[in-house]
Structures are given as structure tokens and as C-alpha cells.
Design a protein around this motif. Sequence first.
Motif, PDB file in Angstrom:
ATOM      1  N   CYS A   1      -5.893  11.024  -4.101  1.00  0.00           N
ATOM      2  CA  CYS A   1      -7.348  11.156  -4.220  1.00  0.00           C
ATOM      3  C   CYS A   1      -7.694  12.479  -4.908  1.00  0.00           C
ATOM      4  O   CYS A   1      -6.886  13.391  -4.986  1.00  0.00           O
ATOM      5  CB  CYS A   1      -8.001  11.081  -2.859  1.00  0.00           C
ATOM      6  SG  CYS A   1      -7.581  12.474  -1.827  1.00  0.00           S
TER       7      CYS A   1
ATOM      8  N   LYS B   1       0.792  -1.222   0.000  1.00  0.00           N
ATOM      9  CA  LYS B   1       0.000   0.000   0.000  1.00  0.00           C
ATOM     10  C   LYS B   1       0.829   1.279   0.000  1.00  0.00           C
ATOM     11  O   LYS B   1       0.315   2.344   0.318  1.00  0.00           O
ATOM     12  CB  LYS B   1      -0.901   0.001   1.242  1.00  0.00           C
ATOM     13  CG  LYS B   1      -2.015  -1.048   1.209  1.00  0.00           C
ATOM     14  CD  LYS B   1      -2.713  -1.057   2.559  1.00  0.00           C
ATOM     15  CE  LYS B   1      -4.118  -1.599   2.458  1.00  0.00           C
ATOM     16  NZ  LYS B   1      -4.792  -1.513   3.765  1.00  0.00           N
TER      17      LYS B   1
ATOM     18  N   PRO C   1      -7.770   6.485  -5.454  1.00  0.00           N
ATOM     19  CA  PRO C   1      -8.561   5.736  -4.469  1.00  0.00           C
ATOM     20  C   PRO C   1      -9.984   6.256  -4.327  1.00  0.00           C
ATOM     21  O   PRO C   1     -10.826   5.586  -3.752  1.00  0.00           O
ATOM     22  CB  PRO C   1      -7.784   5.944  -3.174  1.00  0.00           C
ATOM     23  CG  PRO C   1      -7.100   7.253  -3.338  1.00  0.00           C
ATOM     24  CD  PRO C   1      -6.794   7.379  -4.803  1.00  0.00           C
ATOM     25  N   GLY C   2     -10.255   7.452  -4.837  1.00  0.00           N
ATOM     26  CA  GLY C   2     -11.603   7.992  -4.744  1.00  0.00           C
ATOM     27  C   GLY C   2     -11.577   9.491  -4.555  1.00  0.00           C
ATOM     28  O   GLY C   2     -10.522  10.116  -4.632  1.00  0.00           O
ATOM     29  N   TYR C   3     -12.753  10.050  -4.341  1.00  0.00           N
ATOM     30  CA  TYR C   3     -12.843  11.459  -3.955  1.00  0.00           C
ATOM     31  C   TYR C   3     -12.576  11.542  -2.461  1.00  0.00           C
ATOM     32  O   TYR C   3     -12.952  10.642  -1.710  1.00  0.00           O
ATOM     33  CB  TYR C   3     -14.218  12.022  -4.278  1.00  0.00           C
ATOM     34  CG  TYR C   3     -14.366  12.485  -5.724  1.00  0.00           C
ATOM     35  CD1 TYR C   3     -13.841  13.706  -6.130  1.00  0.00           C
ATOM     36  CD2 TYR C   3     -15.017  11.702  -6.676  1.00  0.00           C
ATOM     37  CE1 TYR C   3     -13.969  14.136  -7.445  1.00  0.00           C
ATOM     38  CE2 TYR C   3     -15.138  12.128  -7.996  1.00  0.00           C
ATOM     39  CZ  TYR C   3     -14.614  13.350  -8.366  1.00  0.00           C
ATOM     40  OH  TYR C   3     -14.733  13.777  -9.670  1.00  0.00           O
ATOM     41  N   LEU C   4     -11.940  12.608  -2.025  1.00  0.00           N
ATOM     42  CA  LEU C   4     -11.566  12.762  -0.618  1.00  0.00           C
ATOM     43  C   LEU C   4     -12.806  12.907   0.272  1.00  0.00           C
ATOM     44  O   LEU C   4     -13.620  13.798   0.056  1.00  0.00           O
ATOM     45  CB  LEU C   4     -10.676  14.004  -0.450  1.00  0.00           C
ATOM     46  CG  LEU C   4     -10.191  14.320   0.963  1.00  0.00           C
ATOM     47  CD1 LEU C   4      -9.269  13.225   1.477  1.00  0.00           C
ATOM     48  CD2 LEU C   4      -9.473  15.663   1.005  1.00  0.00           C
ATOM     49  N   PRO C   5     -12.963  12.017   1.266  1.00  0.00           N
ATOM     50  CA  PRO C   5     -14.112  12.153   2.161  1.00  0.00           C
ATOM     51  C   PRO C   5     -13.854  13.234   3.206  1.00  0.00           C
ATOM     52  O   PRO C   5     -12.706  13.546   3.510  1.00  0.00           O
ATOM     53  CB  PRO C   5     -14.201  10.776   2.817  1.00  0.00           C
ATOM     54  CG  PRO C   5     -12.841  10.182   2.710  1.00  0.00           C
ATOM     55  CD  PRO C   5     -12.112  10.874   1.607  1.00  0.00           C
TER      56      PRO C   5
ATOM     57  N   PRO D   1       0.010   9.348  -6.160  1.00  0.00           N
ATOM     58  CA  PRO D   1      -0.192   8.577  -4.929  1.00  0.00           C
ATOM     59  C   PRO D   1       0.627   9.094  -3.746  1.00  0.00           C
ATOM     60  O   PRO D   1       0.259   8.857  -2.601  1.00  0.00           O
ATOM     61  CB  PRO D   1       0.277   7.167  -5.314  1.00  0.00           C
ATOM     62  CG  PRO D   1       0.129   7.118  -6.788  1.00  0.00           C
ATOM     63  CD  PRO D   1       0.449   8.507  -7.262  1.00  0.00           C
TER      64      PRO D   1
ATOM     65  N   LYS E   1      -5.220   1.833  -8.555  1.00  0.00           N
ATOM     66  CA  LYS E   1      -6.594   1.933  -8.082  1.00  0.00           C
ATOM     67  C   LYS E   1      -7.457   2.779  -9.015  1.00  0.00           C
ATOM     68  O   LYS E   1      -7.003   3.784  -9.555  1.00  0.00           O
ATOM     69  CB  LYS E   1      -6.604   2.551  -6.680  1.00  0.00           C
ATOM     70  CG  LYS E   1      -5.964   1.661  -5.636  1.00  0.00           C
ATOM     71  CD  LYS E   1      -5.899   2.318  -4.283  1.00  0.00           C
ATOM     72  CE  LYS E   1      -4.806   3.342  -4.195  1.00  0.00           C
ATOM     73  NZ  LYS E   1      -3.469   2.817  -4.444  1.00  0.00           N
TER      74      LYS E   1
ATOM     75  N   LYS F   1      -1.671  12.941  -0.608  1.00  0.00           N
ATOM     76  CA  LYS F   1      -3.070  12.643  -0.271  1.00  0.00           C
ATOM     77  C   LYS F   1      -3.537  11.353  -0.935  1.00  0.00           C
ATOM     78  O   LYS F   1      -4.690  11.247  -1.385  1.00  0.00           O
ATOM     79  CB  LYS F   1      -3.990  13.786  -0.689  1.00  0.00           C
ATOM     80  CG  LYS F   1      -3.866  15.031   0.183  1.00  0.00           C
ATOM     81  CD  LYS F   1      -4.950  16.026  -0.177  1.00  0.00           C
ATOM     82  CE  LYS F   1      -4.792  17.320   0.605  1.00  0.00           C
ATOM     83  NZ  LYS F   1      -5.714  18.353   0.141  1.00  0.00           N
ATOM     84  N   ALA F   2      -2.646  10.392  -1.033  1.00  0.00           N
ATOM     85  CA  ALA F   2      -2.938   9.078  -1.615  1.00  0.00           C
ATOM     86  C   ALA F   2      -3.429   9.182  -3.065  1.00  0.00           C
ATOM     87  O   ALA F   2      -3.933   8.227  -3.634  1.00  0.00           O
ATOM     88  CB  ALA F   2      -3.957   8.316  -0.769  1.00  0.00           C
TER      89      ALA F   2
ATOM     90  N   GLY G   1     -13.202  -0.296  -2.134  1.00  0.00           N
ATOM     91  CA  GLY G   1     -12.128  -1.209  -1.786  1.00  0.00           C
ATOM     92  C   GLY G   1     -12.655  -2.541  -1.278  1.00  0.00           C
ATOM     93  O   GLY G   1     -13.770  -2.613  -0.768  1.00  0.00           O
TER      94      GLY G   1
ATOM     95  N   TYR H   1     -11.291   3.657  -8.272  1.00  0.00           N
ATOM     96  CA  TYR H   1     -12.448   3.360  -7.429  1.00  0.00           C
ATOM     97  C   TYR H   1     -13.546   4.411  -7.547  1.00  0.00           C
ATOM     98  O   TYR H   1     -13.289   5.613  -7.612  1.00  0.00           O
ATOM     99  CB  TYR H   1     -12.019   3.262  -5.961  1.00  0.00           C
ATOM    100  CG  TYR H   1     -11.313   1.956  -5.635  1.00  0.00           C
ATOM    101  CD1 TYR H   1     -12.040   0.764  -5.539  1.00  0.00           C
ATOM    102  CD2 TYR H   1      -9.946   1.909  -5.440  1.00  0.00           C
ATOM    103  CE1 TYR H   1     -11.416  -0.436  -5.247  1.00  0.00           C
ATOM    104  CE2 TYR H   1      -9.309   0.716  -5.143  1.00  0.00           C
ATOM    105  CZ  TYR H   1     -10.038  -0.461  -5.053  1.00  0.00           C
ATOM    106  OH  TYR H   1      -9.425  -1.637  -4.766  1.00  0.00           O
TER     107      TYR H   1
END
Lengths: 515, 140
Positions: free
Chosen positions: A333, A279, A363-367, A327, A401, A330-331, A432, A403
Motif C-alpha cells: 500500500c 492473496k 491495494p490502496g492508501y494505508l488507512p 506486495p 491490484k 505492508k501489502a 475491493g 484500487y
Amino acid sequence: MTFVDKINDLQDKKQKLELGGGKERIATQHEKGKLTARERINKLFDEGSFVEVGTFAETSCIDFDMQKKKAPGDGVVTGYGTINGRPVFAAAQDFTVIAGSLGGMHAKKIVNVMNMAAKTGAPFIALNDSGGARIEEGVEALGGYGDIFKMNTMLSGVVPQITVIMGPCAGGASYSPALSDFVFMVENTAQMFITGPSVIQAITGEEVTMDELGGAKIHTTKSGNAHRSFENEDQCFDGIKKLLSFLPDNNLAGLPQYECTDSLNRTAEAIYDLIPEGKSGYDVKSLILQIVDNADIFEIHPDFAQNVVTCFARINGKTVGIVANQPNVKAGCLDIDASDKAARFVRFCDSFNVPLVTLTDVPGYLPGKDQEYDGIIRHGAKLLYAFSEATVPKINVITGKAYGGAYIAMNSKHLGADIVYAWPSAEIAVMGPDGAANIIFRKDIKDSSDPVQTRKDKIQEYTDKVTNPYVAASKGFVDDIIDPAQTRQYVAAALEMLSSKSEARPKKKHGNIPL
Amino acid sequence: MMKKFLISVNGNQYEVEVEEVGNGQSVQSVQPIRVAAPAPAAAPAAKAPAAAPAPEAKAAPAVSKSAPAGAEKVSAPMPGTILKVVVDQGSVVKRGDVVCILEAMKMENEIVAPKDGTIATVNVQPGASVNAGDILVSIA
């Protein structure tokens, strides 16, 4: 006056003009680490190529003793020339003349060359260094700004517009940069803001320095108003030249074609070592360098919203616009700033026929509450809109990723990507495996005698069944699954194949992108 | 609002400053009073940061939501869980050194030092859930 006298008189007048606001003011300008308008133009344009227009223009204002202050040229040098042999129009504000302040004639000169840029289809560059609106001229100055803003808008999507902040740029003046395609700033000498520190202190009591409020660092990292900053003016000129090398002259001209000295069939085994197991993050820029010609890129917004990388590069000698999730930040995102940054870049590329290549690892949109409150929905929608709207060749390589909504937003097949490749490492799913297993297999896990083991098994089952590129490929959402080392070959071939792409859109006045 | 209290612990007297900050989070600041405390004033109660700059400064406790004035805060870029804290209070770090690992968005994200310096406070422990903006460590 004899004919010869008249010619000599002209020479004298021009010589005086060359000095702008006079030797003293030029010395002051130099002390600040700033060049004069004419010096800047000489450095930016090919030697001897610049031809001035509106040389003798001056203000007609006589209010508040303006006739005593007025100077030929009216505080701005305008004209045309070549940069690396290609035509460019420019307006350079001259801070030595009435502080480069903008009055009616000053604005008229700028609008005039912008008009010529539009007619001839050549890029327009503004070198800003101005105290702001010339207060003596009142509404005439405001009108001047308005005329420039309108021209900026008319030129948008027709010729590339670059604004360089090389001194103060305050109040209304800062909207012309905002309306242009790219904004560069010089560190320490450039400031841009709507209301200055003194006004802010008077109204809110807040103390803030010019640099804290509107310096190069703030605008390239926090506000995103500027796309790049440079240590000094010389480096800034190099930056402009480099950027121009990637851009077409206008929206109908082809992209500049350079000789490609980097083999299209070069495989990049280095990519195997670049992507970590597990990861951990990695620097997507190193991956981009492996794919493009001669590891040469020009980043737009390198210091802003770094979770997405936007840059120009070449593949087979021709410009491409690259959008890649990062990556390492902020990963990778997508958040509000990243969506804004990427969407605007995509729209620039589409306006000027620059093919788009995306590297997806998102990985997606930031929550989070902040993101929701600040409107991630409408900001995130910009990216969906921009990719859907774009008719240039669109190639997507899913490297990791992909997602949820972010998968769709990143140049997916669903938004009209022409070619989507995936690496065998790609994970394409709604969410995920951990989260998905908890939902789909909740009952199995709950009823199991060994819930921990069952959960583990089910996560694996979900991973095998869903979180891989083969499912997406089986449904036609991925065109092929490729060896990462061959990414350059595949992308180059796709670009070649798509070079004659033509796609029509329904007739409309213009779309309504969420803003 | 800063409120001051005098507290005696095992004969040592401490002046405690309690500051109320936004969002109802309280920030504790513990510092022995040098004058009032008996001679070898060991500080048993709270872990005063060993390498915190100038003991007179408002030093933050080991785990808290604040950082000493002047120290650069390293905050969480996104919500997630702290997987590992690599540094201790007093660790010397260089710009780019990993200070902790934040598991978020399906990834183990390395949080790095934004500048050279000494770790003034470690504000989180492994397993802690953090929100975007929460302070992880501070560097003086």
C-alpha cells in the motif's frame, strides 16, 4: 631565489599540502576506518585524472589565533576529474585539517567547483567529513553554508548532485546533503543530525548515542534522509560509480547508452511462477529483474519505505526509473513515507529525462489515524503531482491490484501515462469486491433468504463485472492486456516508440508541489 | 507507575505488579513469589511464559499488549485481522520465519521474525483485529 629554487620550493609546498593535517592526524583518521580526503578522491576518480583547484587557498581569519591554526587548502580538497571516463566535480572535506571545519574560504572553494559543474554540465559529488561550522569565523561560516545551500538549489535539476557522509555532519552542514539528489552514508563512521546528543540531553534530558540519533541505519531506514548505506568506504565508492553509470551528465545531455546484451524479445515465463495464486504476497524485485536488462538494478532507498521499490535499471541499454509497489511489505500500500520516496524519485527522473516505468500492484492508501493525522493527504498528493508533472516517457504495467486513489496515483492514464498495459490478473476498481458488494447489493443481501450465499454470489458478480482489466481497457484507460511473460517486449517497444516524445506544459515560473 | 499487590490463590501467594502505561492500557505482570510460595509452586492461575527469559524479569501474560523487557516486539505494520498464528510461546524461530498471517489491504500478509530467537509472548489470537503498531508476538 633562482628559477629552479622556486620550482623546488613549489614541489616542497605541494608535498606538504598532500599531507593535509600531518602524519599524526592521518594515522588517527585511518584508525577510525576513514581515509583522508585525497585518498578518497584517488579511489573515486579514474587514476591520475583528478585536478585540484584552489590548492593554496587559506582562511584570512585572524580572530582567536586562527592564523596559528590555518592551513593551506582550508580543510577541503576541490577539483575535477573523470569517473569511468565521464567528467565529475568534487569537494572532499579533509578532517585532518582543522577537523574539516567550514569557514568562509572552505565554503568558497566548494561553491567555486559547484559553479564550474553548472557551467560545464557535469555531476557534483560532495564527500563530507567535517566537525561543522568553524566557530572562530562566526557569521562568515554561516554565510558559507548559506552560499552552498543556494548553489545546491541552483544546481538542482541541472546536474546530478550526490553527497556522501563519511564522518560527522552536524547542524547546518546536514542541509546540503538534504538539498542534493542522493545521500550515501558509510556505516559506523558517518553521523548526521541537526542537534547532537549532548544538546538533546541538555534540553530534553534524553540520552541517545550518536549512532542511534544519526547513524547510517537510522537515516536509511527510519528518517529516509539517506538513500543508501555502505559497510565501508570502498563499497561506498563502488556504489557511487554504479549510480553514476545510470545518470546523464546534466539535464540537457542524453542518457548514457550501453550495449544491450539481453534480448529485447526475451520472454520471461518465470513470471508465471513468481506471482502466487490467492492473496499471498511476492517480492516485486524478482519481477523487476525479469523485465530489465541482465537482471541489473540499482535501488534508491532500499531500506526505507519498502512498500514501494524505486530503482534505476536499463532496458535496451538505456536508463529507466522504475517505481513498483512491493506486495511483500505492508501489502504494497501507499503510505506517507512511500509517497514521499516515490514522488522524489519520479521528480529526479523527470528532471534528468529518465523514462519512468511503473509496476502497479497497489491495494490502496494505508488507512489509519496516524496516517491521517500525519498528513497522508498532502503527502499522497505529492505522488499525484509528480506523475502529472512529469513529461518523460511514462509507461505503466498494472500487474495486480489497482484500487482507489492509489490506482490513480500510480502513473495512471488519467495523470498522463503514455502507455498503460495490464496483465489479465489485474484488478482495477474503486474498492475491493467484498466491500463493494456490501454497499451496492446491501438491499439484495438483506432481503435474501440465504444472505451468506447471496453475498457470495454478488461478490462474484462484482468481480466479473468490474474487478478486471477488460472494463478499464474498454474505456481506453488501459491500452492493451498482455501476457505477463511478454512484459519486457512490450515495455521495450513502448520505450523505443516514446524516445522522441515531446510534451509542452503551460508557461509558468514553477509549480507548487504540496510539501 | 508500578503498583504491587499480593494475591492468594489456592494457598499460593502471588505478587502482582500492575503498571499503568500510556493510552489507558494496563499491562499485567504476574509472577509467583518464590520465597513466600509453598514448596512445589506450580503456577495455575496465569500462563506464565515457559520460555520467557529469567523468571525474575517482568514476564507478560499470554495475551496482552506488552512484551518482556529485552524481547524484540513484532508489531502489526498496518491495521487488519489476524488470520493465523503460526508460532506458540516457546517456539524457536529463525529470522524470516513466518510468525503469523495478517489479513489486511486485500492481502494475506506474512509477518516474519525480525531475528533468530524464542517466542517469548504471543499477544494475539486468530480473529483478533489489530491496529498498526499493536504487538503481535515478542521474541527473546
